[in-house]
Motif scaffolding. Structure first.
Motif, short mmCIF file in Angstrom:
data_model
loop_
_atom_site.label_atom_id
_atom_site.label_comp_id
_atom_site.label_asym_id
_atom_site.label_seq_id
_atom_site.Cartn_x
_atom_site.Cartn_y
_atom_site.Cartn_z
N THR A 359 0.84 -1.21 0.00
CA THR A 359 0.00 0.00 0.00
C THR A 359 0.87 1.25 0.00
O THR A 359 0.61 2.21 -0.75
CB THR A 359 -0.92 -0.01 1.23
OG1 THR A 359 -1.74 -1.19 1.20
CG2 THR A 359 -1.82 1.21 1.25
N TRP A 360 1.90 1.23 0.85
CA TRP A 360 2.79 2.40 0.88
C TRP A 360 3.49 2.57 -0.47
O TRP A 360 3.59 3.70 -0.98
CB TRP A 360 3.84 2.23 1.97
CG TRP A 360 4.78 3.40 2.05
CD1 TRP A 360 4.62 4.53 2.78
CD2 TRP A 360 6.02 3.56 1.33
NE1 TRP A 360 5.67 5.40 2.58
CE2 TRP A 360 6.55 4.81 1.68
CE3 TRP A 360 6.71 2.76 0.43
CZ2 TRP A 360 7.76 5.29 1.15
CZ3 TRP A 360 7.91 3.23 -0.09
CH2 TRP A 360 8.42 4.48 0.27
N SER A 361 3.97 1.50 -1.07
CA SER A 361 4.67 1.58 -2.36
C SER A 361 3.74 2.12 -3.44
O SER A 361 4.16 2.95 -4.27
CB SER A 361 5.21 0.21 -2.76
OG SER A 361 6.12 -0.27 -1.80
N ASN A 363 1.06 4.05 -3.01
CA ASN A 363 0.84 5.48 -2.76
C ASN A 363 2.08 6.29 -3.11
O ASN A 363 1.97 7.42 -3.62
CB ASN A 363 0.46 5.69 -1.29
CG ASN A 363 -0.91 5.15 -0.97
OD1 ASN A 363 -1.72 4.90 -1.86
ND2 ASN A 363 -1.19 4.93 0.31
N TRP A 364 3.26 5.72 -2.83
CA TRP A 364 4.49 6.44 -3.13
C TRP A 364 4.68 6.61 -4.63
O TRP A 364 5.06 7.69 -5.11
CB TRP A 364 5.68 5.69 -2.52
CG TRP A 364 7.02 6.26 -2.89
CD1 TRP A 364 7.95 5.73 -3.70
CD2 TRP A 364 7.57 7.51 -2.46
NE1 TRP A 364 9.05 6.53 -3.81
CE2 TRP A 364 8.84 7.65 -3.04
CE3 TRP A 364 7.10 8.52 -1.63
CZ2 TRP A 364 9.66 8.75 -2.84
CZ3 TRP A 364 7.92 9.63 -1.42
CH2 TRP A 364 9.17 9.73 -2.01
N LEU A 401 1.10 9.89 3.54
CA LEU A 401 2.30 9.05 3.50
C LEU A 401 3.05 9.04 4.83
O LEU A 401 3.43 7.95 5.31
CB LEU A 401 3.23 9.51 2.37
CG LEU A 401 2.88 8.98 0.97
CD1 LEU A 401 3.75 9.63 -0.09
CD2 LEU A 401 3.03 7.47 0.92
N LEU A 404 1.11 6.86 7.21
CA LEU A 404 1.24 5.45 6.87
C LEU A 404 2.62 4.91 7.27
O LEU A 404 2.74 3.78 7.75
CB LEU A 404 1.01 5.26 5.37
CG LEU A 404 1.01 3.83 4.85
CD1 LEU A 404 -0.04 3.01 5.56
CD2 LEU A 404 0.76 3.81 3.34
N GLU A 405 3.65 5.75 7.09
CA GLU A 405 4.99 5.33 7.49
C GLU A 405 5.07 5.15 9.01
O GLU A 405 5.72 4.22 9.51
CB GLU A 405 6.01 6.36 7.02
CG GLU A 405 6.16 6.40 5.50
CD GLU A 405 6.90 7.66 5.04
OE1 GLU A 405 7.45 8.37 5.91
OE2 GLU A 405 6.91 7.93 3.83
N LEU A 408 3.30 1.92 9.85
CA LEU A 408 4.15 0.80 9.45
C LEU A 408 5.33 0.62 10.40
O LEU A 408 5.73 -0.51 10.70
CB LEU A 408 4.68 1.04 8.03
CG LEU A 408 3.89 0.37 6.91
CD1 LEU A 408 4.42 0.80 5.56
CD2 LEU A 408 3.95 -1.14 7.04
N VAL A 434 12.62 3.51 3.08
CA VAL A 434 11.74 4.67 2.92
C VAL A 434 12.54 5.97 2.91
O VAL A 434 12.31 6.87 2.08
CB VAL A 434 10.70 4.69 4.07
CG1 VAL A 434 9.90 6.00 4.06
CG2 VAL A 434 9.76 3.50 3.94
#
Length: 545
Positions: A359-361, A363-364, A401, A404-405, A408, A434
């Motif tokens: 999910t983070w990737s 969005n990134w 972001l 989310l980080e 995580l 990250v």
């Protein structure tokens, strides 16, 4: 006066009358006086003997009454002791006959009570013996020869009732376990082996000993059969999964998957299904060994997919050397299967974490695309309203972001505390990964910014050297239907400088992220040196002109 006294007086009167009559008779007959005296003595003797005999009889009756009273008293005392009741109290003022009658009545009642208690005790002992034979328990602690008390009998009755309830409970439990064991044995196609299993399953239900040990042994047998069935079903599930993998791996057509209907048939026993599955698996394994090259290619494709899902670095992928081997044998195939199984297990255990990283990737990647669009001048030609939507989406991602980080990071810290190792993405700790992504992103933005500045300074230098004429779009007027020719005007160098960079302020606002690490000292020196060189070039060109 009592009737007996009246009768006695009448008897005396009768006796006197009789003697008078005898005297008259003797007078008429003329019996001499001496004979009269003899005859009177004889009468007296007869009467006296008769009365003595009667008195002796009555005295005997009195003695028998006293003896009976004493005997009844002793027997009554003994019975009260045996029956564990209080001694009976005699009423006062009773004659011997009444006392003897009362005592005999009480003895009779006591004997009847004793007999009833002994009879009930015998019946309870027999019932208790039957229950003990079934339940394999000990008899109730009571002496069978002694007369029990009412409390002892009550306790015995309660004990028998409790034993009956326990028997019913154990019997119901036995019947239920027997049913389950029979079903499991039929499902596993297993027959009773030991004598205990034969007694439990094959014999009559009423003949089985419902002891605690037997029920415990039945529970152990039931648990063993349930474990065997669970193991067989788990093995069936595992074999089904393996068969499905081999079907996909070998690309077996649907019409050739003959084992599928059999593996899903719930009307057959577990043993039959397991045998059918094992036969199908063996057939597919043999088919797999004949098509190792195709199978290896399929497995390697699956391994590559899971490498991507688990974010393996090139070094981690290179560490699995059989993947790059040209050998095609069963050993290499087995190593690939083990690696694929390990990757699947790793992904299944940590899927939640991998999904969060994905999910983070995602969005990134979307954020980077929106950042590039924000610096593209051609975006202003869009008339569909996407500019504002993209800008809003970019701002939302810029805010979400970091959150989310942070989330995580908490999950990864918890994961690392449990597994005592670092969570890596593409070969490096996730947080470092990250940070590197952000640094690379900011360096790229800084490089693009410097390129724009260099391009703008170069354009400024050309404008200062040669001048620039910029033609603006002509404006057409529709008055009287005749178009007005466009007008051009020549701008000065300063106006050319400002017009050559339209919407500079808007672009800088849209492209500057809120999270940007400060430039290092080397970068600041490089930027300052670039600016000094540009200024020196502009000054030299001005002097030459």
């Amino acid at each position: 006066m009592r009737k007996s006294e009246i009768h006695a007086a009448e008897s005396v009167s009768c006796l006197n009358q009789a003697l008078n009559e005898l005297k008259d008779i003797w007078e008429e007959i003329g019996i001499p006086e001496d004979q009269r005296l003899q005859r009177t003595d004889a009468v007296h003797m007869h009467i006296k003997n008769l009365l003595d005999m009667m008195i002796a009889e009555e005295e005997g009756l009195k003695k028998r009454l006293l003896s009976s009273i004493e005997t009844c008293r002793k027997e009554l005392s003994s019975l009260c002791n045996e029956l564990q009741v209080e001694d009976c109290q005699e009423e006062e003022g009773l004659t011997m006959l009444q006392l003897e009658k009362d005592l005999r009545t009480q003895v009779r009642m006591m004997l009847k009570e004793k007999s009833a208690r002994q009879s009930e005790l015998k019946s309870l002992i027999q019932h208790d013996q039957d229950l003990c034979d079934i339940l394999c328990d000990d008899l109730f602690p009571i002496h069978p020869e002694r007369v029990p008390s009412q409390q002892q009998l009550q306790n015995y009755r309660q004990h028998i009732n409790a034993r009956n309830q326990e028997k019913e409970r154990r019997h119901a439990e036995f019947v239920e376990m027997k049913r389950q064991i029979t079903v499991l044995m039929e499902d596993l196609e297993q027959h009773p082996d030991t004598s205990f299993e034969k007694d439990a399953v094959c014999e009559d239900e009423d003949a089985f000993c419902l002891s605690v040990e037997n029920l415990s042994s039945l529970k152990v047998l039931l648990h063993q059969l349930e474990s065997r069935k669970a193991e067989s079903e788990a093995l069936c599930v595992s074999i089904r999964g393996r068969i499905a993998e081999l079907w996909e791996m070998l690309q077996v057509p649907e019409e050739e998957r003959e084992g599928e209907s059999l593996t899903q048939n719930t009307h057959t026993s577990t043993k039959s299904r397991l045998n059918a599955l094992q036969a199908e698996l063996q057939r597919l394994e043999e088919l797999k060994n004949k098509n190792i090259e195709h199978v290896l290619h399929t497995i390697r494709s699956e391994i590559a997919k899971f490498w991507e899902k688990c974010y393996y670095s090139p070094e981690q992928r290179q560490a699995f050397t059989p993947y790059h081997s040209d050998d095609l044998d069963e050993e290499v195939l087995r190593e690939h299967e083990l690696e694929l199984e390990r990757l699947k297990q790793d992904y299944a255990e940590h899927r939640e974490l991998y999904d969060a990283v994905f999910t983070w990737s995602s969005n990134w990647t979307l954020y980077q695309e929106l950042e590039k669009k924000a610096t593209d001048p051609s975006r202003f030609n869009n008339r569909g309203g996407n500019l504002l939507k993209e800008e809003k989406q970019r701002v939302d991602l810029q805010k979400s972001l970091p959150k989310l980080e942070k989330s995580l990071k908490a999950q990864i810290d918890q994961w690392e505390a449990i597994h005592c190792k670092e969570f890596r993405v593409n070969g490096q700790p996730f947080l470092q990964y990250v940070e590197d992504q952000w640094n690379r992103h900011h360096m790229e933005k800084e490089r693009e910014k410097q390129e724009r500045q260099m391009k703008k300074m170069k354009q400024t230098e050309e404008d200062l050297l040669y001048g620039t004429i910029i033609r603006t779009p002509t404006k057409r007027r529709h008055a009287a239907g005749t178009p007005t020719p466009g007008k051009t005007r020549k701008l000065t160098s300063s106006s050319s400088l400002y017009s050559s960079t339209p919407n500079t302020t808007l672009r800088s606002i849209c492209s500057s992220p809120s999270f940007r690490p400060p430039l290092s000292s080397s970068k600041r020196e490089l930027s300052n040196a670039s600016k000094s060189n540009v200024k020196a070039g502009v000054l030299n060109s001005t002097i030459t002109r």
